[in-house]
Design a protein around this motif. Structure first.
Motif, mmCIF file in Angstrom:
data_model
loop_
_atom_site.group_PDB
_atom_site.id
_atom_site.type_symbol
_atom_site.label_atom_id
_atom_site.label_comp_id
_atom_site.label_asym_id
_atom_site.label_seq_id
_atom_site.Cartn_x
_atom_site.Cartn_y
_atom_site.Cartn_z
ATOM 1 N N ARG A 520 0.871 -1.190 0.000
ATOM 2 C CA ARG A 520 0.000 0.000 0.000
ATOM 3 C C ARG A 520 0.904 1.234 0.000
ATOM 4 O O ARG A 520 1.114 1.874 1.015
ATOM 5 N N ALA A 521 1.434 1.542 -1.171
ATOM 6 C CA ALA A 521 2.381 2.648 -1.308
ATOM 7 C C ALA A 521 1.912 3.592 -2.408
ATOM 8 O O ALA A 521 1.507 3.157 -3.491
ATOM 9 N N ALA A 522 1.966 4.883 -2.118
ATOM 10 C CA ALA A 522 1.662 5.920 -3.102
ATOM 11 C C ALA A 522 2.885 6.812 -3.244
ATOM 12 O O ALA A 522 3.777 6.824 -2.391
ATOM 13 N N GLY A 542 3.115 -1.435 -11.180
ATOM 14 C CA GLY A 542 2.989 -2.554 -10.268
ATOM 15 C C GLY A 542 3.650 -2.345 -8.926
ATOM 16 O O GLY A 542 3.620 -3.242 -8.083
ATOM 17 N N ASN A 543 4.244 -1.171 -8.698
ATOM 18 C CA ASN A 543 4.903 -0.899 -7.426
ATOM 19 C C ASN A 543 4.095 0.056 -6.549
ATOM 20 O O ASN A 543 3.885 -0.215 -5.369
ATOM 21 N N PHE A 544 3.650 1.169 -7.106
ATOM 22 C CA PHE A 544 2.854 2.147 -6.362
ATOM 23 C C PHE A 544 1.408 2.062 -6.829
ATOM 24 O O PHE A 544 1.138 1.916 -8.028
ATOM 25 N N ILE A 545 0.483 2.183 -5.892
ATOM 26 C CA ILE A 545 -0.936 1.996 -6.236
ATOM 27 C C ILE A 545 -1.649 3.303 -6.521
ATOM 28 O O ILE A 545 -2.820 3.295 -6.909
ATOM 29 N N PHE A 653 -7.311 24.396 0.097
ATOM 30 C CA PHE A 653 -8.169 23.680 -0.843
ATOM 31 C C PHE A 653 -7.460 22.465 -1.418
ATOM 32 O O PHE A 653 -7.981 21.342 -1.385
ATOM 33 N N TYR A 654 -6.247 22.690 -1.936
ATOM 34 C CA TYR A 654 -5.572 21.590 -2.623
ATOM 35 C C TYR A 654 -5.143 20.484 -1.671
ATOM 36 O O TYR A 654 -5.411 19.297 -1.929
ATOM 37 N N TYR A 655 -4.470 20.812 -0.583
ATOM 38 C CA TYR A 655 -3.914 19.763 0.259
ATOM 39 C C TYR A 655 -4.987 18.977 0.990
ATOM 40 O O TYR A 655 -4.788 17.799 1.317
ATOM 41 N N ARG A 656 -6.129 19.584 1.226
ATOM 42 C CA ARG A 656 -7.241 18.811 1.784
ATOM 43 C C ARG A 656 -7.698 17.764 0.772
ATOM 44 O O ARG A 656 -7.911 16.594 1.116
ATOM 45 N N LEU A 657 -7.808 18.191 -0.485
ATOM 46 C CA LEU A 657 -8.247 17.264 -1.518
ATOM 47 C C LEU A 657 -7.202 16.171 -1.746
ATOM 48 O O LEU A 657 -7.527 14.985 -1.889
ATOM 49 N N GLN A 658 -5.909 16.553 -1.761
ATOM 50 C CA GLN A 658 -4.855 15.555 -1.954
ATOM 51 C C GLN A 658 -4.859 14.525 -0.832
ATOM 52 O O GLN A 658 -4.713 13.322 -1.076
ATOM 53 N N ALA A 659 -5.009 14.995 0.400
ATOM 54 C CA ALA A 659 -5.004 14.075 1.534
ATOM 55 C C ALA A 659 -6.159 13.088 1.429
ATOM 56 O O ALA A 659 -5.993 11.876 1.670
ATOM 57 N N GLU A 660 -7.312 13.583 1.061
ATOM 58 C CA GLU A 660 -8.464 12.685 0.951
ATOM 59 C C GLU A 660 -8.261 11.683 -0.182
ATOM 60 O O GLU A 660 -8.583 10.493 -0.053
ATOM 61 N N PHE A 661 -7.731 12.150 -1.296
ATOM 62 C CA PHE A 661 -7.458 11.270 -2.433
ATOM 63 C C PHE A 661 -6.514 10.137 -2.027
ATOM 64 O O PHE A 661 -6.779 8.959 -2.286
ATOM 65 N N LEU A 662 -5.415 10.474 -1.371
ATOM 66 C CA LEU A 662 -4.427 9.468 -1.003
ATOM 67 C C LEU A 662 -4.973 8.493 0.029
ATOM 68 O O LEU A 662 -4.763 7.273 -0.070
ATOM 69 N N GLU A 663 -5.673 9.014 1.020
ATOM 70 C CA GLU A 663 -6.208 8.121 2.052
ATOM 71 C C GLU A 663 -7.212 7.143 1.459
ATOM 72 O O GLU A 663 -7.252 5.968 1.837
#
Length: 672
Positions: A520-522, A542-545, A653-663
């Motif tokens: 589980r790596a991004a 095949g390494n990062f999801i 705005f951006y980092y909230r969206l990025q955090a949600e995307f990654l989680e």
């Protein structure tokens, strides 16, 4: 349906409704600078994108665990940066983004209420005038990097333009000359590409061309007698040649232009103008403290630290009595002090762990120290050499965060498949932050540059993820600075993809280590780091999801052709001369934009419309290709930003969206 999916649905509809209006603005030049938003051809207003919304900011409650990401970003923006002490040692000036944009503030050296001086679009640099009664600063237009220069009184009571913004004039400030009557700076005004050296009268703004340059020539410090200025000429991303320029005659003489390229940084003139100290890795693997004698034209080694770069060389006090510098030890700064009159080392004051910058001015015995550490967003201290006293001038507000819960990174070393030793910083969540059983997922945060270094300064997004139960790894792949001259050259030109392969080798090493869940790596990165995201997902599937690429390079041919002048000045050694057919062919084959069909995992893309460094069309092509292949490609377009997010509203705005995307992609539930 997650909050992110809801946001995508509503903003996609909004984007379609406003596309026609936005298209009318595409390609329109700014009247003040002549700069065209959206790169060479303008952005594609018809491409469905998310743009920041003017909504109320939610920050959660102080002391909540985990804290809202807004509190981390607010703590980061509450950091002081680049502190400079006034010539008499009584005041400290610094950049502070507490209002949402970087502005200029001053505070009493021994601590007290900071006073805001600037109120415009945000500053890009500042420097005290020699008399300490005023400061010069630069400001551009929403990140387009074409600055105007201003002079403002130290009490903020008066302000005027020295040099207005000019179309095609990318500028670099050097120093004051003539007792403060003139400034020395570089500008591309003559050709739009080459940086020439100018002086300008502070009172009238009248400019005089002193030296016609080729590519990157940047003025540094003016000698105390006002005759000479050091000039740095770019030689790749990590190195420079050093010259002396006579401000009266325009004659340039060579200080150091070795066959094997080297870095020359932190020039500190002696009071009698006989020479200077500097940090350089000339003929060395790591940067050492050296002295240059002008009359003899020779270097002498003063001090070296085995295995570590010397940085932040600073002379303080009357007759250059005090010497200060730092060493870079796996990213952490270590402060060193010396009494030159008595030729003895001094005990350094105890400071928070992190990354330091130092500044002295005039004949004052006081030195400003800016500290950015994993638990210290950005505080300012003043060290009094004569009295051996440390004052905290400014303490960065923590925005309700508990500093004891912030995680100190561990330096981790591993070996690449070809035997090169690699290094990175690993942030592991504590037991109270972890979600579920087993090792936590991991996000790689790849630095830009590429000749930069991940260091343990305060990173709001990193600490937020760690507090939410996600491990963060900051890789210093080959080509990073801080690990010797040889290491920084290992990704040059044809070896570009070796550094991308390092990301895969580091992930495998972490898998064997067992402290993170490597399945589980991004991977996340901005600018060159954004390129790394595109490249590793395309070349090593095949390494990062999942990935997030912020204003990243996708097409090296375009990027090297349309880069801003400062980048083009240094790109030739790092990447090759893109005007040559062999390099065009190499990058046509090895650019992510031509490999995008191999990306098969979700990617979050983002770009600022005013970016002068990387064409927004590169990001848009990646988005288009992934979507055509049925791969999720979320696209955030920010109209009032350039190469990075300066404004608080856009950051939130951006980092909230990025955090949600990654989680969501890492399987951590509904996010915030």
């Amino acid at each position: 349906m997650t909050a992110l999916h809801t946001l995508l649905t509503t903003t996609a509809a909004l984007a379609m409704l406003t596309a026609a209006a936005a298209a009318q603005e595409t390609g329109q030049q700014d009247e003040d600078t002549g700069y065209t938003p959206g790169g060479q051809s303008g952005y594609d207003a018809a491409l469905v994108a998310i743009e920041p919304e003017d909504t109320a900011v939610r920050v959660g409650l102080a002391g909540e665990d985990p804290a809202d990401i807004a509190r981390y970003i607010l703590a980061s923006n509450g950091a002081a940066a680049g502190a400079q002490i006034s010539p008499d040692g009584s005041q400290v000036a610094f950049r502070w983004s507490i209002t949402g944009e970087p502005q200029l503030w001053v505070a009493p050296a021994e601590g007290g209420q900071p006073v805001r001086l600037t109120y415009g679009n945000g500053i890009t640099f500042f420097s005290w005038a020699p008399d300490g009664q005023s400061l010069i600063y630069g400001a551009d237009n929403d990140g387009n990097e074409q600055e105007a220069f201003y002079l403002i009184a130290a009490d903020g009571s008066s302000e005027r333009v020295i040099l207005p913004a000019e179309a095609g004039a990318f500028r670099v400030f050097g120093d004051f000359a003539g007792g403060g009557e003139r400034i020395v700076y570089a500008s591309t005004a003559r050709t739009g590409l080459d940086f020439d050296i100018y002086t300008a009268d502070v009172g009238t703004g009248a400019a005089s061309l002193v030296y016609e340059g080729r590519f990157g020539n940047y003025p540094g410090e003016v000698s105390p007698d006002g005759r000479l200025v050091t000039v740095s000429q770019s030689r790749g991303e990590d190195s420079n040649d050093l010259y002396l320029l006579n401000l009266e005659t325009g004659e340039r003489t060579t200080v150091s232009a070795p066959e094997r390229r080297a870095a020359h940084e932190g020039v500190e003139w002696f009071d009698d103008s006989s020479g200077f100290l500097l940090a350089t890795n000339r003929e060395r693997e790591y940067a050492a403290l050296m002295e240059y004698d002008i009359e003899a034209g020779s270097f002498e080694l003063v001090e070296a630290e085995e295995g570590h770069d010397i940085e932040n060389v600073t002379l303080c006090g009357a007759n250059d009595r005090w010497l200060a510098f730092t060493t870079n030890e796996d990213g952490f700064s270590v402060l060193h002090l010396r009494d030159r009159r008595r030729d003895r080392a001094l005990e350094a004051p105890e400071l928070p762990a992190g990354v330091y910058s130092l500044h002295c001015s005039g004949d004052s015995d006081a030195m400003a120290i800016t500290v950015s550490g994993y638990a210290t967003p950005g505080s300012v201290f003043v060290w009094d050499f004569a009295g051996r006293e440390l004052h905290q001038t400014f303490a960065a507000p923590m925005a309700g965060l508990d500093p004891d819960r912030l995680v100190r990174p561990e330096s981790v070393r591993m070996t690449a498949r070809d035997g090169v030793e690699l290094q990175g910083l690993l942030y592991l969540p504590d037991e109270s932050s972890r979600q579920g059983e087993g090792a936590p997922p991991v996000v790689f945060f790849v630095h830009g540059g590429p000749t930069a270094q991940s260091r343990p300064n305060f990173d709001a997004v990193v600490q937020y993820h760690v507090d939410r139960g996600v491990a963060v790894f900051e890789p210093n792949v080959r080509g990073s600075t801080g690990f010797g001259h040889t290491y920084v050259t290992l990704d040059d030109r044809e070896n570009r993809l070796h550094s991308i392969r390092d990301l895969v080798d580091m992930l495998e090493a972490l898998r064997e280590d067992g402290r993170v869940d490597a399945d589980r790596a991004a991977v996340v990165g901005g600018s060159y780091g954004g390129y790394a995201v595109n490249a590793v997902l395309a070349n090593y599937p095949g390494n990062f999801i999942a990935g997030a690429s912020l204003y990243g390079v996708a097409d090296w041919v375009t990027a090297l052709e349309v880069a801003s002048p400062a980048l083009r000045a240094s790109d030739r050694i790092e990447y090759g001369d893109i005007t040559e057919e062999r390099w065009q062919e190499f990058y046509r084959e090895n650019s992510p934009i031509r490999q995008a069909e191999h990306i098969d995992v979700p990617v979050l893309y983002s770009h600022g419309v005013n970016d002068p460094r990387i064409d927004i069309a590169e990001t848009e092509t990646m988005v288009r290709t992934l979507r055509e292949n049925g791969v999720e490609a979320v696209y955030v377009r920010i109209p009032d930003e350039g190469h990075g997010w300066r404004k608080l509203s856009n950051q939130l705005f951006y980092y909230r969206l990025q955090a949600e995307f990654l989680e969501e992609k890492l399987g951590l539930g509904e996010g915030e």
